[in-house]
Enzyme design. Structure first.
Site, PDB file in Angstrom:
ATOM      1  N   LYS A 196     -48.670 -16.464   3.200  1.00 16.18           N
ATOM      2  CA  LYS A 196     -48.205 -15.225   4.099  1.00 16.18           C
ATOM      3  C   LYS A 196     -46.633 -15.065   3.845  1.00 16.18           C
ATOM      4  O   LYS A 196     -46.054 -14.639   2.816  1.00 16.18           O
ATOM      5  CB  LYS A 196     -48.468 -15.327   5.432  1.00 16.18           C
ATOM      6  N   TYR A 244     -59.042 -18.970  12.489  1.00 18.63           N
ATOM      7  CA  TYR A 244     -59.300 -17.847  11.057  1.00 18.63           C
ATOM      8  C   TYR A 244     -58.446 -18.835   9.937  1.00 18.63           C
ATOM      9  O   TYR A 244     -57.351 -19.241  10.133  1.00 18.63           O
ATOM     10  CB  TYR A 244     -58.612 -16.570  11.640  1.00 18.63           C
ATOM     11  N   ASP A 267     -53.435 -25.409   8.876  1.00 15.59           N
ATOM     12  CA  ASP A 267     -53.167 -24.324   8.156  1.00 15.59           C
ATOM     13  C   ASP A 267     -51.979 -23.506   8.900  1.00 15.59           C
ATOM     14  O   ASP A 267     -52.135 -22.918   9.990  1.00 15.59           O
ATOM     15  CB  ASP A 267     -54.737 -23.637   8.325  1.00 15.59           C
ATOM     16  N   TYR A 312     -61.351  -5.278   5.522  1.00 12.03           N
ATOM     17  CA  TYR A 312     -62.336  -5.105   6.551  1.00 12.03           C
ATOM     18  C   TYR A 312     -62.513  -3.465   6.775  1.00 12.03           C
ATOM     19  O   TYR A 312     -62.340  -3.083   7.763  1.00 12.03           O
ATOM     20  CB  TYR A 312     -61.839  -5.643   7.940  1.00 12.03           C
TER      21      TYR A 312
HETATM   22  C1  PLP Z   1     -53.900 -14.814   6.506  1.00 12.48           C
HETATM   23  C2  PLP Z   1     -54.416 -16.216   6.811  1.00 12.48           C
HETATM   24  C3  PLP Z   1     -55.324 -16.927   6.020  1.00 12.48           C
HETATM   25  C4  PLP Z   1     -55.688 -16.349   4.804  1.00 12.48           C
HETATM   26  O1  PLP Z   1     -54.766 -15.880   3.674  1.00 12.48           O
HETATM   27  P1  PLP Z   1     -55.039 -14.586   2.759  1.00 12.48           P
HETATM   28  O2  PLP Z   1     -53.557 -14.904   2.018  1.00 12.48           O
HETATM   29  O3  PLP Z   1     -55.190 -13.476   3.363  1.00 12.48           O
HETATM   30  O4  PLP Z   1     -56.197 -15.183   1.708  1.00 12.48           O
HETATM   31  C5  PLP Z   1     -55.755 -18.176   6.242  1.00 12.48           C
HETATM   32  N1  PLP Z   1     -55.231 -18.925   7.370  1.00 12.48           N
HETATM   33  C6  PLP Z   1     -54.605 -18.255   8.291  1.00 12.48           C
HETATM   34  C7  PLP Z   1     -54.074 -19.027   9.632  1.00 12.48           C
HETATM   35  C8  PLP Z   1     -54.298 -17.025   8.011  1.00 12.48           C
HETATM   36  O5  PLP Z   1     -53.436 -16.372   9.030  1.00 12.48           O
END
Ligand code: PLP
Length: 429
Positions: free
Chosen positions: A277, A147, A248, A19
């Site tokens: 992550k 997100y 997620d 960003y």
């Molecule tokens: C960081 C994140 C993503 C995206 O992961 P990237 O490895 O940056 O593509 C998706 N969902 C959540 C909840 C995140 O924190």
């Protein structure tokens, strides 16, 4: 230090950061090494890490066991294609992931980033319903303030405002949104907390493939912590209306909220789970999408009888080895105690922020501490202030937050929280 830093000027003109803008005058700090909870800058300064490199470096940096696992793998086979071939690191890691995630999750799809693991989850949900002769189920229902990543499918379920949807609105699939839950973590949902979600499900369930959510903690969309009761209710509504539940756990997975996976707070299991992550302890890019036997079978036995996705670097052996070492390290450590201790220190250390006129709210859950400001911070000013205070803290918008590596010592954590209190207190109101 007399290090030649011409490259940082080159960087500003030629390299995109997350960003960011090319040629921006926002500061970018040259980092030359990282060890434990410290980042070392080119000028010799050491910063205590409050970010775990965006949730990832849970064991700190340069960990000998992670390095050993990767060095061993590097010696034999850093990478090989996954089409038609397999390797033990992929199998060992999958076995471990299946063992530690909720019972129903039985198969693993490896990808190289979190966003792609979300794309995969969404495709799985659509393919599942296609194979159940309900091909019209192609939409997704989610809550605002979420997100889920930066690729198109993932973007379509990010918060429509903070997710900068409007720029891409013509090309993004139109998903269904309801307001984020208003019941706070640890509190009951008064009345009918999931009423909005129930209404949408009732109306649109025959078009909806899945509900997708970040369980308990909404991360980059606002760092909000919501009630486990809400999540429980979402699970039962999904069951009632024949809609899959995708959780997620890319940010929340692997202990950050005090449970190994945040869905454990609500004692529920998703149909599809995304991990990423901290999966490799912050060393390599790897993500995974797990799903149930039922969904896997249906996709595999339907038409075309294949799951339609296959990244070039799928199940990269180096990343799988790092992930396996990271999981073993985590599970053999007193991580619950560590996260509890961090939680208490964040509570104590950030409490003085509540008295500051600049601050709207302070909230802490597990190893996550958030100071929400009344106004967005000025990154041009605040970032160098944190560096001068000897800490690495990277705010966004109105949010100044800490999510340190689990191995952080009390003294360093105290330095971190004190720096936040100091720096935030000096922000213009
Ligand atoms: C960081 C994140 C993503 C995206 O992961 P990237 O490895 O940056 O593509 C998706 N969902 C959540 C909840 C995140 O924190």
């Amino acid at each position: 230090m007399s290090e030649n830093l011409d490259w940082i000027e080159f960087d500003k003109q030629h390299i995109w950061h997350p960003y960011s803008a090319i040629g921006s005058d926002l500061p970018v700090f040259p980092v030359v090494s990282a060890d434990g909870v410290r980042l070392r800058l080119a000028d010799g300064r050491e910063l205590i890490d409050g970010m775990s490199s965006w949730w990832c470096a849970i064991h700190g940096y340069n960990h000998p066991e992670l390095k050993r696992a990767m060095a061993d793998q590097l010696d034999t086979m850093p990478h090989v294609m996954f089409g038609g071939l397999s390797h033990q690191p992929a199998a060992d890691l999958a076995k471990k992931l299946i063992e530690i995630t909720p019972g129903p999750l039985q198969t693993v799809f490896y990808t190289d980033s979190g966003s792609v693991s979300v794309e995969v989850a969404m495709k799985m949900a659509i393919q599942y319903w296609h194979d159940k002769d309900q091909a019209e189920k192609q939409r997704f229902l989610t809550i605002r303030r979420g997100y889920h990543g930066d690729t198109f499918g993932a973007m379509s379920v990010c918060d429509p405002e903070t997710g900068m949807h409007s720029l891409f609105s013509e090309i993004l699939p139109q998903q269904i949104f309801v307001d984020a839950p208003s019941c706070y973590f640890g509190h009951p949902c008064k009345g009918d907390g999931a009423k909005a979600l129930r209404k949408k499900l009732k109306k649109y369930h025959s078009d909806i493939a899945a509900v997708i959510l970040e369980p308990i903690v909404q991360g980059a969309g606002g760092m909000r912590f919501y009630s486990a009761e809400y999540l429980k209710e979402v699970r039962s509504l999904c069951d009632k209306y024949g809609v899959l539940l995708i959780l997620d756990e890319i940010a929340t997975g692997f202990g950050r909220t005090g449970k190994l996976f945040a869905c454990e707070h609500a004692d529920i299991a998703p149909d599809i789970m995304c991990l990423g992550k901290s999966l490799t302890g912050g060393t390599m890019s790897l993500a995974a999408t797990l799903t149930t036997e039922e969904i896997s079978k249906s996709i595999s036995q339907g038409d075309p009888g294949l799951f339609m996705h296959g990244p070039t670097f799928m199940a990269n052996p180096l990343a799988c080895s790092a992930a396996l070492a990271s999981l073993n390290l985590l599970l053999d450590s007193p991580w619950q105690e560590r996260v509890k201790t961090i939680e208490a220190s964040l509570q104590n250390g950030l409490a003085p922020c509540r008295e500051l006129p600049q601050v709207d709210e302070v909230r802490v859950l597990g190893a996550i501490g958030v100071v929400e400001m009344k106004k967005p911070v000025d990154m041009r000013q605040i970032q160098p202030c944190f560096v001068d205070a000897g800490v690495w803290v990277r705010p966004f918008g109105k949010l100044v937050y800490l999510m340190p590596p689990y191995v952080i010592e009390q003294d360093d954590l105290h330095t971190l929280t004190s720096a936040v209190v100091d720096v935030v207190g000096k922000c213009p109101i």
